[in-house]
Design a protein around this motif. Structure first.
Motif, mmCIF file in Angstrom:
data_model
loop_
_atom_site.group_PDB
_atom_site.id
_atom_site.type_symbol
_atom_site.label_atom_id
_atom_site.label_comp_id
_atom_site.label_asym_id
_atom_site.label_seq_id
_atom_site.Cartn_x
_atom_site.Cartn_y
_atom_site.Cartn_z
ATOM 1 N N GLY A 98 0.462 -1.525 -0.077
ATOM 2 C CA GLY A 98 0.079 -0.244 0.003
ATOM 3 C C GLY A 98 0.727 1.218 0.221
ATOM 4 N N TRP A 99 2.136 0.831 -0.317
ATOM 5 C CA TRP A 99 3.145 2.824 -0.097
ATOM 6 C C TRP A 99 2.788 3.255 -1.353
ATOM 7 N N GLN A 100 2.733 4.270 -0.984
ATOM 8 C CA GLN A 100 2.393 4.842 -1.777
ATOM 9 C C GLN A 100 3.627 6.506 -1.967
ATOM 10 N N ALA A 102 3.627 10.434 -3.926
ATOM 11 C CA ALA A 102 3.280 11.063 -4.448
ATOM 12 C C ALA A 102 4.102 12.036 -4.886
ATOM 13 N N THR A 112 0.327 9.709 -7.701
ATOM 14 C CA THR A 112 0.823 8.752 -6.730
ATOM 15 C C THR A 112 1.079 7.557 -8.147
ATOM 16 N N LEU A 113 2.892 7.022 -7.383
ATOM 17 C CA LEU A 113 3.257 6.013 -7.691
ATOM 18 C C LEU A 113 2.687 4.687 -6.407
ATOM 19 N N SER A 114 2.771 3.995 -6.926
ATOM 20 C CA SER A 114 2.506 2.621 -6.144
ATOM 21 C C SER A 114 4.134 2.462 -6.300
ATOM 22 N N GLN A 117 4.758 -0.375 -8.991
ATOM 23 C CA GLN A 117 5.177 0.754 -10.502
ATOM 24 C C GLN A 117 6.390 1.447 -10.351
ATOM 25 N N ASN A 222 7.927 9.463 0.703
ATOM 26 C CA ASN A 222 6.881 9.238 0.956
ATOM 27 C C ASN A 222 6.390 10.593 -0.177
ATOM 28 N N ARG A 223 7.241 11.186 -0.519
ATOM 29 C CA ARG A 223 6.936 12.557 -1.353
ATOM 30 C C ARG A 223 7.316 13.210 -2.573
#
Ligand SMILES: Nc1nc2c(c(=O)[nH]1)N[C@H]1C(S)=C(S)[C@@H](COP(=O)(O)O)O[C@H]1N2
Ligand SMILES: [Mo]
Length: 245
Positions: A98-100, A102, A112-114, A117, A222-223
């Motif tokens: 579930g890590w994203q 942004a 957002t990318l997983s 991806q 995460n961003r």
């Protein structure tokens, strides 16, 4: 004048001026050539400026040293206890599926990318040195995607000048200029020494900036935010913004 001799001339002038007339004059010269590091809380020191200016002129296109496998350190040093928050633990329990990441700001396709991806992009590995300002260091093989590839994939706009990158750990946010963001050795790293990047070393995803000191290699990224200014962006860090080595 060609680019290289021009660069040599300006570098020489900045360094000579610093020696002869003091740092403040060198800072003025650096200002004329756009070599002032972005201000932290509206203040920069002439010393910071001189470091940034001379490093930028001399090393804009240089590479951090890469090492043979035989020099990989036995134990990758883990600096500090692993980051723990309820949200982080929940994601970890789910294998970080579930890590994203942004991505916003000056890009044509924010979103957002997983991790899946990110892993599907062309991956690269490099064996480089992570050096902490506190004195210890280790050599490890880092695997990930060059940050330049991700920025291209989301359509970075031409006005882009800086990248602000943030961690799930709220105390860790930093920024770099585009010379570093687009440098071929700057990675979003998800692998270490052939395996997944351990949480202690910043898993599931960390910034890896081998041309600067360890603290610029922020963990648990995460961003990403692409900007044309760092005004109004105040980092609490007491470290130098530019930590070239
Ligand atoms: N989120 C986060 N990123 C971080 C840190 C941290 O404490 N939290 N420490 C920084 C510092 S000071 C260094 S030297 C390196 C250490 O990386 P390591 O644990 O893989 O040795 O991570 C940097 N990135
Ligand atoms: Mo550090």
């Amino acid at each position: 004048m060609n680019k290289l001799s021009r660069r040599k001339l300006i570098t020489g002038a900045v360094a000579t001026t610093a020696g002869v007339s003091g740092l403040a004059v060198a800072a003025n010269l650096a200002d004329r050539y756009g070599l002032i590091p972005p201000a932290r809380r509206g203040f920069y020191s002439p010393g910071d400026t001189l470091t940034y200016a001379s490093q930028r002129l001399l090393t804009r296109h240089s590479m951090a040293r890469e090492f043979p496998r035989s020099e990989i350190s036995k134990t990758p040093f883990v600096n500090g206890p692993p980051f723990q928050s309820a949200e982080f633990k929940r994601l970890e329990a789910g294998g970080f599926s579930g890590w994203q990441l942004a991505i916003d700001g000056l890009v044509a396709r924010p979103g957002t990318l997983s991790l899946a991806q990110i892993r599907s992009y062309p991956s690269r590995s490099q064996i480089t040195h992570l050096a902490c300002e506190e004195g210890w260091s280790y050599i490890a093989e880092w695997t990930g995607v060059p940050l330049a590839h991700v920025l291209e994939a989301v359509g970075m706009l031409p006005q882009a000048r800086y990248l602000i990158y943030s961690s799930m750990d709220p105390n860790w946010e930093d920024s770099m200029d585009m010379a570093d963001a687009l440098h071929p050795q700057t990675f979003l790293a998800y692998g270490l020494n052939g395996g997944d990047l351990p949480v202690g070393n910043g898993g599931p995803l960390r910034m890896r900036v081998p041309r600067q000191l360890g603290y610029k290699s922020v963990k648990h990224i995460n961003r990403l935010k692409v900007t044309d200014t760092l005004k109004g962006y105040a980092s609490d860090s007491s470290y130098s913004w530019y930590a070239g080595i």
